[in-house]
Design a protein around this motif. Sequence first.
Motif, PDB file in Angstrom:
ATOM      1  N   PRO A 147       0.810  -1.214   0.000  1.00  0.00           N
ATOM      2  CA  PRO A 147       0.000   0.000   0.000  1.00  0.00           C
ATOM      3  C   PRO A 147       0.841   1.261   0.000  1.00  0.00           C
ATOM      4  O   PRO A 147       0.426   2.282  -0.516  1.00  0.00           O
ATOM      5  CB  PRO A 147      -0.800  -0.120   1.284  1.00  0.00           C
ATOM      6  CG  PRO A 147       0.053  -0.951   2.169  1.00  0.00           C
ATOM      7  CD  PRO A 147       0.743  -1.919   1.278  1.00  0.00           C
ATOM      8  N   CYS A 148       2.023   1.165   0.585  1.00  0.00           N
ATOM      9  CA  CYS A 148       2.818   2.374   0.737  1.00  0.00           C
ATOM     10  C   CYS A 148       3.763   2.590  -0.434  1.00  0.00           C
ATOM     11  O   CYS A 148       4.502   3.562  -0.467  1.00  0.00           O
ATOM     12  CB  CYS A 148       3.631   2.314   2.034  1.00  0.00           C
ATOM     13  SG  CYS A 148       2.588   2.435   3.500  1.00  0.00           S
ATOM     14  N   THR A 199       3.164   3.516  -3.289  1.00  0.00           N
ATOM     15  CA  THR A 199       2.771   4.624  -4.144  1.00  0.00           C
ATOM     16  C   THR A 199       2.458   5.851  -3.307  1.00  0.00           C
ATOM     17  O   THR A 199       1.377   5.977  -2.759  1.00  0.00           O
ATOM     18  CB  THR A 199       1.521   4.261  -4.965  1.00  0.00           C
ATOM     19  OG1 THR A 199       1.751   3.008  -5.612  1.00  0.00           O
ATOM     20  CG2 THR A 199       1.261   5.319  -6.002  1.00  0.00           C
ATOM     21  N   PRO A 200       3.421   6.739  -3.186  1.00  0.00           N
ATOM     22  CA  PRO A 200       3.152   7.973  -2.452  1.00  0.00           C
ATOM     23  C   PRO A 200       2.095   8.795  -3.175  1.00  0.00           C
ATOM     24  O   PRO A 200       1.891   8.656  -4.376  1.00  0.00           O
ATOM     25  CB  PRO A 200       4.496   8.694  -2.445  1.00  0.00           C
ATOM     26  CG  PRO A 200       5.278   8.076  -3.553  1.00  0.00           C
ATOM     27  CD  PRO A 200       4.778   6.679  -3.701  1.00  0.00           C
ATOM     28  N   SER A 201       1.429   9.663  -2.418  1.00  0.00           N
ATOM     29  CA  SER A 201       0.339  10.444  -3.003  1.00  0.00           C
ATOM     30  C   SER A 201       0.853  11.352  -4.125  1.00  0.00           C
ATOM     31  O   SER A 201       0.169  11.595  -5.098  1.00  0.00           O
ATOM     32  CB  SER A 201      -0.327  11.281  -1.913  1.00  0.00           C
ATOM     33  OG  SER A 201       0.642  12.079  -1.258  1.00  0.00           O
ATOM     34  N   ASP A 202       2.074  11.833  -3.973  1.00  0.00           N
ATOM     35  CA  ASP A 202       2.649  12.682  -5.015  1.00  0.00           C
ATOM     36  C   ASP A 202       4.104  12.306  -5.169  1.00  0.00           C
ATOM     37  O   ASP A 202       4.940  12.620  -4.346  1.00  0.00           O
ATOM     38  CB  ASP A 202       2.526  14.159  -4.618  1.00  0.00           C
ATOM     39  CG  ASP A 202       3.194  15.060  -5.644  1.00  0.00           C
ATOM     40  OD1 ASP A 202       3.573  14.560  -6.725  1.00  0.00           O
ATOM     41  OD2 ASP A 202       3.328  16.258  -5.366  1.00  0.00           O
ATOM     42  N   ALA A 203       4.415  11.614  -6.254  1.00  0.00           N
ATOM     43  CA  ALA A 203       5.768  11.105  -6.424  1.00  0.00           C
ATOM     44  C   ALA A 203       6.740  12.167  -6.911  1.00  0.00           C
ATOM     45  O   ALA A 203       7.932  11.926  -6.987  1.00  0.00           O
ATOM     46  CB  ALA A 203       5.756   9.920  -7.386  1.00  0.00           C
ATOM     47  N   SER A 204       6.246  13.341  -7.250  1.00  0.00           N
ATOM     48  CA  SER A 204       7.098  14.461  -7.646  1.00  0.00           C
ATOM     49  C   SER A 204       8.083  14.100  -8.748  1.00  0.00           C
ATOM     50  O   SER A 204       9.194  14.589  -8.767  1.00  0.00           O
ATOM     51  CB  SER A 204       7.874  14.983  -6.427  1.00  0.00           C
ATOM     52  OG  SER A 204       6.992  15.330  -5.404  1.00  0.00           O
TER      53      SER A 204
END
Lengths: 147, 147
Positions: free
Chosen positions: A109-110, A112-117
């Motif tokens: 689940p972790c 994929t960060p919300s914003d991978a920049s």
Amino acid sequence: MDTTWTTRLRDSGLRVTRPRLAVLDVLGAHPHADADTIVTAARAAHPTLSPQSVYGVLQALVTAGLARRVEPAGAPALFELRVGDNHHHLVCRACGVVVDVDCAVGYTPCLTPSDASGFVVDEAEVVFWGFCADCRADTAESAPAQG
Amino acid sequence: MDTTWTTRLRDSGLRVTRPRLAVLDVLGAHPHADADTIVTAARAAHPTLSPQSVYGVLQALVTAGLARRVEPAGAPALFELRVGDNHHHLVCRACGVVVDVDCAVGYTPCLTPSDASGFVVDEAEVVFWGFCADCRADTAESAPAQG
DNA sequence: CCGTCTCTTTTGACCGGATCAAGAAAAGCG
DNA sequence: CGCTTTTCTTGATCCGGTCAAAAGAGACGG
């Protein structure tokens, strides 16, 4: 187990040597050992083993993918043989003991960060900090409240 | 900003000193600075500042809860001012740049490991490893495939 | 089974990050 | 302004880990 290690070393293109077998054996017995612990324990099988040799062996094992290096903040590096599965670690702030835990939701689940920049993420390293059952009992009256 | 820092230091029971204001100012400008960077940058405001003083200031700030210490594996410790929110970090394996990311699911999905083994967990530290946009472009032909 | 080559180990010095301890200086308060 | 306590400075020290050169052992060919 030596037979297994021998095979794995050969399969990884590494030569089979006593220091390597000794280190692998220690890692099998101590799933999260630091370099010093490995040196001490491995000397049971190979008394003349030096710390630098162990560092060399560990680096070779990690490079070959046979071992994984974990560096909890403020503690010397630990080494473990469980590689390839996406497991994480639970670390006791008091005694430093490390326990393996599978990721909370089963898969990753972790990852994929919300914003991978713009980053390409290949690994999510999760460390759970807390107090183990034993240390919780010992320091029940002076538990630090953090975060 | 000095006014804000002055207030925050006082509120935390810390005295207001030039070294502390200088370090806080640097941390405001460099959200993930290591000790050496802080020393160099803070000397613009306080030329005689010594590394050891910076270590002392940083430890005081971390203890007071005004700063947070982050230790990515294999790199010197970084310090940041964002405390209290449960954010994580994205680290580039090539250039070491660190970027803040909010937790994937908004609140704290990773705070509860599947099996806490009797631990009382108070913090889940997540580090996403990968390659940033710039380094990905630079090393496009020799990207290591890991995990 | 032995020689040879290459990879490993060993030995020793060295490095960077960080901590510890004691004296000097500055902040805070009356 | 002077006192008390905290903080900064200075210096030495510690620890985990790395680097480099030489001795030793594993692996392959004959």
